[in-house]
Design a protein around this motif. Structure first.
Motif, PDB file in Angstrom:
ATOM      1  N   VAL A  79       0.865  -1.183   0.000  1.00 44.54           N
ATOM      2  CA  VAL A  79       0.000   0.000   0.000  1.00 44.54           C
ATOM      3  C   VAL A  79       0.901   1.232   0.000  1.00 44.54           C
ATOM      4  CG1 VAL A  79      -0.317  -0.242   2.517  1.00 44.54           C
ATOM      5  CG2 VAL A  79      -1.873   1.187   1.210  1.00 44.54           C
ATOM      6  N   HIS A  80       0.769   2.056  -1.036  1.00 47.21           N
ATOM      7  CA  HIS A  80       1.657   3.226  -1.106  1.00 47.21           C
ATOM      8  C   HIS A  80       1.154   4.332  -0.185  1.00 47.21           C
ATOM      9  CE1 HIS A  80      -0.724   5.919  -3.823  1.00 47.21           C
ATOM     10  NE2 HIS A  80      -1.105   4.830  -4.429  1.00 47.21           N
ATOM     11  N   LEU A  81       2.110   5.014   0.442  1.00 47.38           N
ATOM     12  CA  LEU A  81       1.765   6.048   1.419  1.00 47.38           C
ATOM     13  C   LEU A  81       1.645   7.424   0.781  1.00 47.38           C
ATOM     14  CD1 LEU A  81       4.045   5.216   4.488  1.00 47.38           C
ATOM     15  CD2 LEU A  81       1.676   4.530   4.083  1.00 47.38           C
ATOM     16  N   VAL A 109      -9.199   7.912  -1.230  1.00 47.12           N
ATOM     17  CA  VAL A 109      -9.420   6.712  -2.053  1.00 47.12           C
ATOM     18  C   VAL A 109      -8.104   6.159  -2.603  1.00 47.12           C
ATOM     19  CG1 VAL A 109      -9.824   7.840  -4.303  1.00 47.12           C
ATOM     20  CG2 VAL A 109     -11.000   5.706  -3.765  1.00 47.12           C
ATOM     21  N   ASP A 110      -7.123   7.027  -2.814  1.00 44.68           N
ATOM     22  CA  ASP A 110      -5.845   6.628  -3.440  1.00 44.68           C
ATOM     23  C   ASP A 110      -4.685   7.014  -2.521  1.00 44.68           C
ATOM     24  OD1 ASP A 110      -3.818   5.925  -5.127  1.00 44.68           O
ATOM     25  OD2 ASP A 110      -4.169   7.523  -6.578  1.00 44.68           O
ATOM     26  N   THR A 111      -4.264   6.091  -1.614  1.00 49.69           N
ATOM     27  CA  THR A 111      -4.861   4.778  -1.446  1.00 49.69           C
ATOM     28  C   THR A 111      -4.856   4.427   0.036  1.00 49.69           C
ATOM     29  OG1 THR A 111      -4.957   2.663  -2.615  1.00 49.69           O
ATOM     30  CG2 THR A 111      -2.803   3.301  -1.762  1.00 49.69           C
ATOM     31  N   LYS A 112      -5.111   5.508   0.849  1.00 53.32           N
ATOM     32  CA  LYS A 112      -5.151   5.312   2.301  1.00 53.32           C
ATOM     33  C   LYS A 112      -6.352   4.479   2.710  1.00 53.32           C
ATOM     34  CE  LYS A 112      -2.326   9.393   3.181  1.00 53.32           C
ATOM     35  NZ  LYS A 112      -2.150  10.732   3.792  1.00 53.32           N
ATOM     36  N   ASP A 143       6.723   6.791  -2.812  1.00 55.80           N
ATOM     37  CA  ASP A 143       7.067   7.199  -4.187  1.00 55.80           C
ATOM     38  C   ASP A 143       6.315   6.456  -5.286  1.00 55.80           C
ATOM     39  OD1 ASP A 143       8.516   8.932  -5.862  1.00 55.80           O
ATOM     40  OD2 ASP A 143       9.931   7.342  -6.365  1.00 55.80           O
ATOM     41  N   GLU A 144       5.094   6.023  -5.015  1.00 53.01           N
ATOM     42  CA  GLU A 144       4.329   5.380  -6.099  1.00 53.01           C
ATOM     43  C   GLU A 144       3.909   6.399  -7.142  1.00 53.01           C
ATOM     44  OE1 GLU A 144       0.999   3.912  -8.460  1.00 53.01           O
ATOM     45  OE2 GLU A 144       0.906   5.589  -7.068  1.00 53.01           O
ATOM     46  N   GLU A 145       3.591   7.613  -6.677  1.00 53.36           N
ATOM     47  CA  GLU A 145       3.009   8.607  -7.591  1.00 53.36           C
ATOM     48  C   GLU A 145       4.057   9.261  -8.498  1.00 53.36           C
ATOM     49  OE1 GLU A 145      -0.034   8.776  -8.042  1.00 53.36           O
ATOM     50  OE2 GLU A 145      -1.104   8.282  -6.204  1.00 53.36           O
ATOM     51  N   GLU A 146       5.325   8.876  -8.361  1.00 49.30           N
ATOM     52  CA  GLU A 146       6.323   9.457  -9.251  1.00 49.30           C
ATOM     53  C   GLU A 146       7.091   8.361  -9.984  1.00 49.30           C
ATOM     54  OE1 GLU A 146       6.265  12.463 -10.006  1.00 49.30           O
ATOM     55  OE2 GLU A 146       8.087  12.677 -11.195  1.00 49.30           O
ATOM     56  N   ALA A 171      -2.385  -2.267  -3.561  1.00 50.15           N
ATOM     57  CA  ALA A 171      -3.584  -1.495  -3.248  1.00 50.15           C
ATOM     58  C   ALA A 171      -3.732  -0.288  -4.175  1.00 50.15           C
ATOM     59  CB  ALA A 171      -3.531  -1.023  -1.797  1.00 50.15           C
ATOM     60  N   GLU A 172      -4.830  -0.244  -4.854  1.00 51.70           N
ATOM     61  CA  GLU A 172      -5.260   0.915  -5.635  1.00 51.70           C
ATOM     62  C   GLU A 172      -6.782   0.835  -5.711  1.00 51.70           C
ATOM     63  OE1 GLU A 172      -3.516   3.361  -6.634  1.00 51.70           O
ATOM     64  OE2 GLU A 172      -1.475   2.564  -6.615  1.00 51.70           O
ATOM     65  N   PRO A 173      -7.448   1.964  -5.947  1.00 52.18           N
ATOM     66  CA  PRO A 173      -8.911   1.903  -6.031  1.00 52.18           C
ATOM     67  C   PRO A 173      -9.374   1.193  -7.304  1.00 52.18           C
ATOM     68  CG  PRO A 173      -8.110   4.145  -6.387  1.00 52.18           C
ATOM     69  CD  PRO A 173      -6.924   3.330  -5.998  1.00 52.18           C
TER      70      PRO A 173
HETATM   71 ZN   LIG Z   1      -2.504   5.027  -5.982  1.00 48.95          ZN
END
Ligand SMILES: [Zn+2]
Length: 382
Positions: A79-81, A109-112, A143-146, A171-173
């Motif tokens: 699960v990315h923070l 939702v993304d992604t807590k 660093d998932e979003e980059e 984990a992603e929605p």
């Molecule tokens: Zn995500």
């Protein structure tokens, strides 16, 4: 159960964790470190058997928590923070408000959401005092979003420890649907080189833009060829010349030109082979004169949908498998886990939006699956 998950999610949303490359004036803190500190305390309170900091980037560690079970199987949640930026939001990004049956805020939702579900389920189980059957590992990645460097670091850690998860969720929605594939990519710069001269005497120079023309044509032909091959499960690969620059002035023969290319990779292709082929085409089209700069690559993610665990997930939610038009951390894991899907509550349509939210009903749905996945008794539900 919903109240417990919502309470966790509100606390998680209230701790900013904007990816440093998305940070603006409203981000409050830079990066995931405040949330990592919080999560380490939470994992301690939840009696994790192991809590591990795994350095990824300066002041940006992945955090892993492991609860040992009695049998050798391992269930792993990545699960990315980090979240995207908050500058354009129309609601309080870190309020974590619960209204109209939804939790609102950046990361809701993304992604807590997935992390909140996992924490509520573990907490409820720990209260029963019963032992675990499977080993459960929660990997909080950065660093998932980059660049996905947290995922690459986790993959290396798993290989090092020779840990092969029996089942893994990234984990992603996905609205609680198992996503079993998405394309990978190769991005490169290709450079041609010339000699500058006055355009009134172009024969004194060598035109780098003209040298690039056959390479662009070759890449267009390669894209067309890819569309004629037998489709993979994820369809056809694509190749786009997406950027170009070159030249210094209207009256100067250009001494340099470069193009940026984006090659989407499908299952059955390897980024190393694809990269080698792109460079061969460049060498042929320019008589060996082109040079290149590597930008990034990521393997395609594809999981056989007939795997019994995926079938059980489909049956549990009365749904079917899907593929995603976007990339996820799943690119990094290859054949490390026996089986891996992208899964989580809520819709990607609400991710990265100005008023991000997740519905409480989705949280409860995902929690039911987590209990089933982790072989926890339904009596554990509060
Ligand atoms: Zn995500």
């Amino acid at each position: 159960m919903e109240a417990q998950i919502v309470a966790w999610l509100q606390r998680l949303v209230q701790i900013p964790s904007v990816n440093p490359s998305h940070v603006g004036p409203s981000a409050q803190t830079v990066g995931e470190s405040a949330l990592v500190t919080f999560m380490a305390r939470v994992f301690q309170d939840l009696d994790a058997d192991e809590i591990i900091y795994d350095p990824v980037l300066p002041k940006r560690d992945n955090l892993y928590a492991i609860w040992h079970g009695s049998d050798p199987s391992v269930a792993l949640l990545d699960v990315h923070l980090d979240t995207v930026g908050v500058e354009s939001m129309s609601i309080d990004p870190f309020g974590g408000e619960y209204r109209d049956g939804r939790v609102w805020g950046r990361g809701a939702v993304d992604t807590k959401a997935s992390l909140a579900v996992a924490l509520a389920v573990i907490e409820a189980h720990q209260r029963t005092g019963k032992p675990l059957t499977q080993t459960i590992m929660i990997a909080c990645t950065v660093d998932e979003e980059e660049l996905g460097s947290g995922a690459i670091t986790l993959a290396a850690w798993l290989r090092n420890r020779r840990m092969r998860p029996t089942s893994m969720i990234v984990a992603e929605p996905t609205e609680c649907r198992p996503v079993i594939g998405h394309t990978g990519l190769v991005r490169l710069w290709l450079h041609t080189h010339g000699v500058a001269a006055h355009t009134s005497q172009p024969h004194h120079g060598v035109n780098a833009i003209a040298a690039m023309v056959p390479l662009i044509q070759s890449y267009n032909a390669e894209h067309a060829r890819l569309q004629t091959t037998a489709p993979a499960a994820l369809g056809h690969g694509t190749l786009t010349v997406s950027l170009i620059d070159g030249g210094r002035g209207m009256n100067i023969v250009p001494d340099a030109c470069r193009i940026g290319i984006d090659r989407r990779v499908v299952d059955g292709e390897s980024v190393d082979e694809v990269t080698a082929h792109l460079l061969t085409l460049a060498a042929v089209a320019t008589n060996g004169a082109a040079t290149h700069t590597f930008v990034t690559s990521a393997e395609a993610f594809y999981q056989d949908p007939h795997d019994p665990w995926i079938q059980s997930l489909c049956a549990f939610h009365d749904t079917s498998v899907a593929t995603a038009p976007y990339g996820t951390n799943a690119f990094a894991y290859g054949d490390i886990p026996h089986c891996c899907v992208v899964y989580g509550p809520g819709s990607i349509a609400q991710a990265h939006t100005e008023d991000e939210w997740v519905a409480g009903t989705e949280l409860v749905r995902a929690a039911a699956w987590y209990r089933h996945w982790w072989q926890l008794s339904t009596m554990d539900a509060l």
